[in-house]
Design a protein around this motif. Structure first.
Motif, PDB file in Angstrom:
ATOM      1  N   SER A 537      29.745  38.378  16.747  1.00  0.00           N
ATOM      2  CA  SER A 537      28.831  37.736  17.699  1.00  0.00           C
ATOM      3  C   SER A 537      29.462  37.790  19.074  1.00  0.00           C
ATOM      4  N   SER A 538      28.641  37.677  20.083  1.00  0.00           N
ATOM      5  CA  SER A 538      29.146  37.673  21.449  1.00  0.00           C
ATOM      6  C   SER A 538      30.095  36.481  21.632  1.00  0.00           C
ATOM      7  N   GLN A 539      31.219  36.732  22.331  1.00  0.00           N
ATOM      8  CA  GLN A 539      32.243  35.705  22.485  1.00  0.00           C
ATOM      9  C   GLN A 539      32.418  35.345  23.955  1.00  0.00           C
ATOM     10  N   ASN A 540      32.442  34.044  24.209  1.00  0.00           N
ATOM     11  CA  ASN A 540      32.762  33.541  25.541  1.00  0.00           C
ATOM     12  C   ASN A 540      34.253  33.237  25.576  1.00  0.00           C
ATOM     13  N   VAL A 541      35.026  34.131  26.223  1.00  0.00           N
ATOM     14  CA  VAL A 541      36.481  33.946  26.293  1.00  0.00           C
ATOM     15  C   VAL A 541      36.910  33.600  27.717  1.00  0.00           C
ATOM     16  N   SER A 542      35.950  33.156  28.533  1.00  0.00           N
ATOM     17  CA  SER A 542      36.270  32.875  29.929  1.00  0.00           C
ATOM     18  C   SER A 542      37.249  31.720  30.091  1.00  0.00           C
ATOM     19  N   ALA A 543      37.355  30.868  29.059  1.00  0.00           N
ATOM     20  CA  ALA A 543      38.324  29.762  29.119  1.00  0.00           C
ATOM     21  C   ALA A 543      39.706  30.195  28.626  1.00  0.00           C
ATOM     22  N   MET A 544      39.794  31.412  28.117  1.00  0.00           N
ATOM     23  CA  MET A 544      41.062  31.930  27.631  1.00  0.00           C
ATOM     24  C   MET A 544      41.811  32.653  28.761  1.00  0.00           C
ATOM     25  N   THR A 545      43.109  32.914  28.519  1.00  0.00           N
ATOM     26  CA  THR A 545      43.958  33.514  29.555  1.00  0.00           C
ATOM     27  C   THR A 545      44.408  34.920  29.199  1.00  0.00           C
ATOM     28  N   SER A 565      31.730  44.227  27.545  1.00  0.00           N
ATOM     29  CA  SER A 565      30.679  43.197  27.566  1.00  0.00           C
ATOM     30  C   SER A 565      29.319  43.872  27.602  1.00  0.00           C
ATOM     31  N   THR A 566      28.269  43.089  27.437  1.00  0.00           N
ATOM     32  CA  THR A 566      26.911  43.635  27.389  1.00  0.00           C
ATOM     33  C   THR A 566      26.623  44.434  28.645  1.00  0.00           C
ATOM     34  N   GLY A 567      25.947  45.547  28.462  1.00  0.00           N
ATOM     35  CA  GLY A 567      25.612  46.400  29.596  1.00  0.00           C
ATOM     36  C   GLY A 567      25.493  47.873  29.249  1.00  0.00           C
ATOM     37  N   PRO A 568      26.539  48.542  28.715  1.00  0.00           N
ATOM     38  CA  PRO A 568      27.883  47.963  28.525  1.00  0.00           C
ATOM     39  C   PRO A 568      28.716  48.043  29.810  1.00  0.00           C
ATOM     40  N   VAL A 569      29.613  47.066  29.952  1.00  0.00           N
ATOM     41  CA  VAL A 569      30.616  47.077  31.014  1.00  0.00           C
ATOM     42  C   VAL A 569      31.979  47.075  30.331  1.00  0.00           C
ATOM     43  N   GLN A 583      55.472  46.233  18.871  1.00  0.00           N
ATOM     44  CA  GLN A 583      55.400  45.883  20.288  1.00  0.00           C
ATOM     45  C   GLN A 583      54.344  44.798  20.462  1.00  0.00           C
ATOM     46  N   SER A 584      54.718  43.674  21.061  1.00  0.00           N
ATOM     47  CA  SER A 584      53.781  42.578  21.311  1.00  0.00           C
ATOM     48  C   SER A 584      53.426  42.558  22.791  1.00  0.00           C
ATOM     49  N   VAL A 585      52.135  42.542  23.098  1.00  0.00           N
ATOM     50  CA  VAL A 585      51.703  42.508  24.500  1.00  0.00           C
ATOM     51  C   VAL A 585      50.778  41.327  24.720  1.00  0.00           C
ATOM     52  N   GLU A 586      50.929  40.730  25.883  1.00  0.00           N
ATOM     53  CA  GLU A 586      50.038  39.668  26.354  1.00  0.00           C
ATOM     54  C   GLU A 586      49.344  40.192  27.614  1.00  0.00           C
ATOM     55  N   ILE A 587      48.077  40.569  27.473  1.00  0.00           N
ATOM     56  CA  ILE A 587      47.357  41.179  28.587  1.00  0.00           C
ATOM     57  C   ILE A 587      46.515  40.104  29.284  1.00  0.00           C
ATOM     58  N   PRO A 588      46.782  39.825  30.558  1.00  0.00           N
ATOM     59  CA  PRO A 588      45.929  38.856  31.273  1.00  0.00           C
ATOM     60  C   PRO A 588      44.472  39.318  31.242  1.00  0.00           C
ATOM     61  N   LEU A 589      43.567  38.412  30.881  1.00  0.00           N
ATOM     62  CA  LEU A 589      42.159  38.792  30.818  1.00  0.00           C
ATOM     63  C   LEU A 589      41.619  39.195  32.185  1.00  0.00           C
ATOM     64  N   SER A 590      42.282  38.733  33.236  1.00  0.00           N
ATOM     65  CA  SER A 590      41.866  39.137  34.585  1.00  0.00           C
ATOM     66  C   SER A 590      42.028  40.635  34.801  1.00  0.00           C
ATOM     67  N   ASP A 591      42.906  41.292  33.999  1.00  0.00           N
ATOM     68  CA  ASP A 591      43.097  42.733  34.133  1.00  0.00           C
ATOM     69  C   ASP A 591      41.869  43.528  33.702  1.00  0.00           C
ATOM     70  N   PHE A 592      40.930  42.845  32.989  1.00  0.00           N
ATOM     71  CA  PHE A 592      39.764  43.568  32.477  1.00  0.00           C
ATOM     72  C   PHE A 592      38.542  43.421  33.379  1.00  0.00           C
ATOM     73  N   SER A 593      38.717  42.855  34.556  1.00  0.00           N
ATOM     74  CA  SER A 593      37.607  42.764  35.498  1.00  0.00           C
ATOM     75  C   SER A 593      37.076  44.182  35.803  1.00  0.00           C
ATOM     76  N   PRO A 594      35.744  44.407  35.799  1.00  0.00           N
ATOM     77  CA  PRO A 594      34.610  43.467  35.938  1.00  0.00           C
ATOM     78  C   PRO A 594      33.934  43.073  34.633  1.00  0.00           C
ATOM     79  N   VAL A 595      34.616  43.212  33.483  1.00  0.00           N
ATOM     80  CA  VAL A 595      34.016  42.807  32.212  1.00  0.00           C
ATOM     81  C   VAL A 595      33.622  41.336  32.297  1.00  0.00           C
ATOM     82  N   ASN A 596      32.433  40.994  31.767  1.00  0.00           N
ATOM     83  CA  ASN A 596      31.936  39.614  31.748  1.00  0.00           C
ATOM     84  C   ASN A 596      32.619  38.878  30.608  1.00  0.00           C
ATOM     85  N   LEU A 597      33.579  38.039  30.923  1.00  0.00           N
ATOM     86  CA  LEU A 597      34.368  37.368  29.885  1.00  0.00           C
ATOM     87  C   LEU A 597      33.567  36.319  29.121  1.00  0.00           C
ATOM     88  N   SER A 598      32.412  35.965  29.603  1.00  0.00           N
ATOM     89  CA  SER A 598      31.586  35.005  28.860  1.00  0.00           C
ATOM     90  C   SER A 598      30.660  35.702  27.873  1.00  0.00           C
TER      91      SER A 598
END
Length: 620
Positions: A537-545, A565-569, A583-598
């Motif tokens: 299902s579509s996920q709102n991860v805008s509150a995640m980091t 995200s829907t569009g698709p973007v 290898q463990s990576v922590e990718i800031p969600l801001s790096d995926f802009s302009p994807v709609n994180l909601s």
């Protein structure tokens, strides 16, 4: 033909096989005797002086030392030493120490003298005094002592007799076969004397060379090349190797580095200092200027399973026997240095004046047929320009495991200044198949670094061969983020998004499976070109980091992950491959802009190779 020597006392481990075994008269060492320290000069005059004992070095021919009443310089007996042939199962050489367990006061003498001859012309490897099978605090050695077939007198000067007020090590020796063959030599009339004609003392450190090196806080190194030279009464100079405790060392700036009584230099701060020394009040020739560059960043600690590694030089693994890290190949090599520095417990190879240098490990050679890669960490310590390079060469000695035996092969890989970084470690993981010309890997014996003097100063660490497994043998790290702060796509540690399709049909060539590794389910992409994950299902991860991913690959050279995200973007993030373990990576969600994180609906991976994935989740 150059004679073959098999023993060097400086590099063998000494231990007592026969310790303080009485050879002559014995005496009871009372407390008074120990306190007064007799001034007995005689070691062997027709027999051994009272209280003398004998200790043999390890792996020696125990029957190689005897008292001989037939051959002597003077009197009724001499010491006889029978050197074994190469391969003698009873012992590889002769060597041992004559010890006075109570100690003697030798401060009134200036030399140890003796007479010697051989059954043939030869060269005794080493002999001297001050070896007591303990600290050897005042050890003195005379090396490559020439023997004639007639009796000659030898003089070993005492560097500073005032130090020898309670010495136990009266005499020691070590000698191996000459050109593979044993022989006999005799020593007689061994005693300490006050000659009174030793002149022009000339001590030296670092063999009289003024050294200058850059180093770092935490570096630890030992002063070498310690010698003392006297002009004998005959007018001939005699040089002996001298233990550090004879010297008084000085650091011009002790906030940068200090020097112990044993000649160990500890770098403790930034800046410059000059290490000098005196012996018996005489300035020693040679010095060591240290430029401390501050805090040192070590090479990355290897994480590969030791079971898949053959290590040549690394503190992370057990190394195979290595003959040397610098062969000092004459006459064309200029390179100085070897595995001679230690920074905060980490051993490091430092090469200066590099044109070419070799590490050799031929006793035995290394069978690396099961290995896939060669690893080395290199740090260049100077500015580079276009045309600078380092060539890494591997050498195999062939089926006969002998250099120059007619079946040697070698191959090399060249790296230019574009592949190297001044002042930073660069890790090279080189497929052994890339060493063109290396037709065999079953008797590897040499590693060479060749710069043709374009790059002169480098640090080297973690040289090893390894087998890159096709799949991980351990599970990915267990996540520790609280489940309340996680939206999980794929992980055994959390409840995953319901209804997610891990292998949607997008026309991809990738083969998707879910192997269990060490009890943990993973996601495997074999032959990746691209591969999607359709969320249930579509996920709102805008509150995640962050988006967290654990991944493992032995053979990928390109790997990207996408959020969609829907569009698709969609937007991609490059992942570093191949990996050394998970290898463990922590990718800031801001790096995926302009994807709609909601409104995140899919993830995608593209690239190549075989990829193992685990613990794909969003979190704060």
């Amino acid at each position: 033909m150059k004679k073959v020597k098999f023993i060097n006392l400086k590099i063998i481990v000494l231990f007592v096989l026969i310790f303080l075994t009485s050879i002559g008269c014995t005496r009871d060492f009372s407390d008074d005797t120990l306190a007064t320290y007799p001034k007995t000069a005689e070691v062997f005059i027709d027999g051994f002086s009272a209280g003398l004992g004998y200790g043999a070095f390890g792996n020696t021919l125990l029957t190689g030392f005897n008292v001989d009443s037939d051959v002597k310089y003077k009197g009724s007996a001499s010491m006889r030493f029978d050197v074994p042939n190469v391969g003698d199962p009873s012992g590889a050489y002769v060597g041992g120490v004559f010890i006075d367990g109570g100690g003697r006061d030798l401060s009134g003498y200036d030399a140890l003298t003796f007479w010697a001859k051989g059954s043939q012309s030869a060269t005794i490897n080493e002999l001297g005094f001050g070896n007591d099978f303990n600290q050897n605090k005042y050890l003195v050695s005379m090396t490559n002592v020439p023997l004639a077939t007639y009796w000659k007198k030898y003089i070993i000067p005492i560097p500073d007799a005032s130090k020898l007020t309670s010495e136990k090590g009266m005499f020691w020796y070590s000698e191996g076969p000459e050109n593979g063959q044993g022989y006999t030599f005799w020593i007689d009339e061994v005693k300490y004397e006050k000659l009174g004609n030793l002149a022009l003392p000339r001590p030296a450190i670092f063999n009289g060379v003024d050294k200058l090196e850059n180093t770092f806080i935490g570096s630890k190194t030992t002063i070498t090349g310690l010698t003392q030279t006297f002009n004998l009464g005959s007018g001939i100079d005699q040089t002996v190797g001298v233990a550090p405790s004879y010297f008084k060392f000085d650091s011009s700036n002790e906030s940068v580095a200090t020097v112990s009584e044993l000649g160990v230099i500890n770098v403790i701060g930034s800046g410059t200092t000059v290490i000098t020394a005196k012996l018996g009040g005489v300035d020693a020739k040679g010095s060591y200027t240290i430029n401390s560059l501050g805090v040192f960043t070590p090479a990355p600690t290897p994480t590969r399973d030791a079971a898949n590694v053959i290590s040549i030089f690394s503190n992370a693994y057990t190394n195979v026997p290595v003959e040397y890290y610098n062969g000092y190949y004459a006459p064309y090599q200029t390179t100085q240095g070897q595995a001679d520095i230690n920074i905060n417990g980490d051993d490091i190879i430092r090469y200066t004046q590099l044109n070419f240098v070799g590490t050799q490990f031929s006793q035995p050679t290394v069978n690396a047929t099961a290995m896939t890669h060669f690893h080395v960490d290199i740090q260049v310590q100077e500015a580079m320009t276009a045309g600078d390079h380092i060539r890494i060469q591997l050498g195999d000695f062939g089926a006969n495991a002998v250099y120059g035996g007619g079946d040697d092969t070698n191959g090399s890989v060249n790296y230019t200044n574009a592949n190297l970084t001044t002042g930073s470690w660069v890790s090279f993981d080189i497929p052994l198949a890339n060493f063109s010309g290396l037709t065999s890997r079953s008797h590897l014996a040499q590693i060479l670094f060749i710069s043709d003097a374009t790059i002169s100063n480098i640090l080297v660490d973690n040289m090893y061969f390894y087998a890159q497994p096709n799949a991980p043998t351990v599970a990915a790290p267990t996540p520790t983020v609280s489940a309340g702060n996680v939206i999980s796509v794929f992980s055994n540690a959390y409840t995953n998004i319901a209804g997610t399709n891990l292998n949607p049909n997008w026309g991809q060539a990738t083969i998707v499976t879910q192997p269990v590794i060490a009890g943990n389910t993973t996601l495997k992409y074999a032959g990746l070109n691209y591969q999607g994950i359709q969320l249930g299902s579509s996920q709102n991860v805008s509150a995640m980091t962050f988006l967290h991913i654990d991944y493992w690959t032995a053979n990928s050279t390109s790997l990207n992950t996408y959020l969609i995200s829907t569009g698709p973007v969609e937007k991609s993030k490059v992942l570093t491959v191949p990996t050394a373990g998970w290898q463990s990576v922590e990718i800031p969600l801001s790096d995926f802009s302009p994807v709609n994180l909601s409104d995140v609906i899919q993830l995608k991976f593209d690239g190549n190779g075989d990829i193992h994935l685990d613990n794909i989740y969003f979190h704060n």
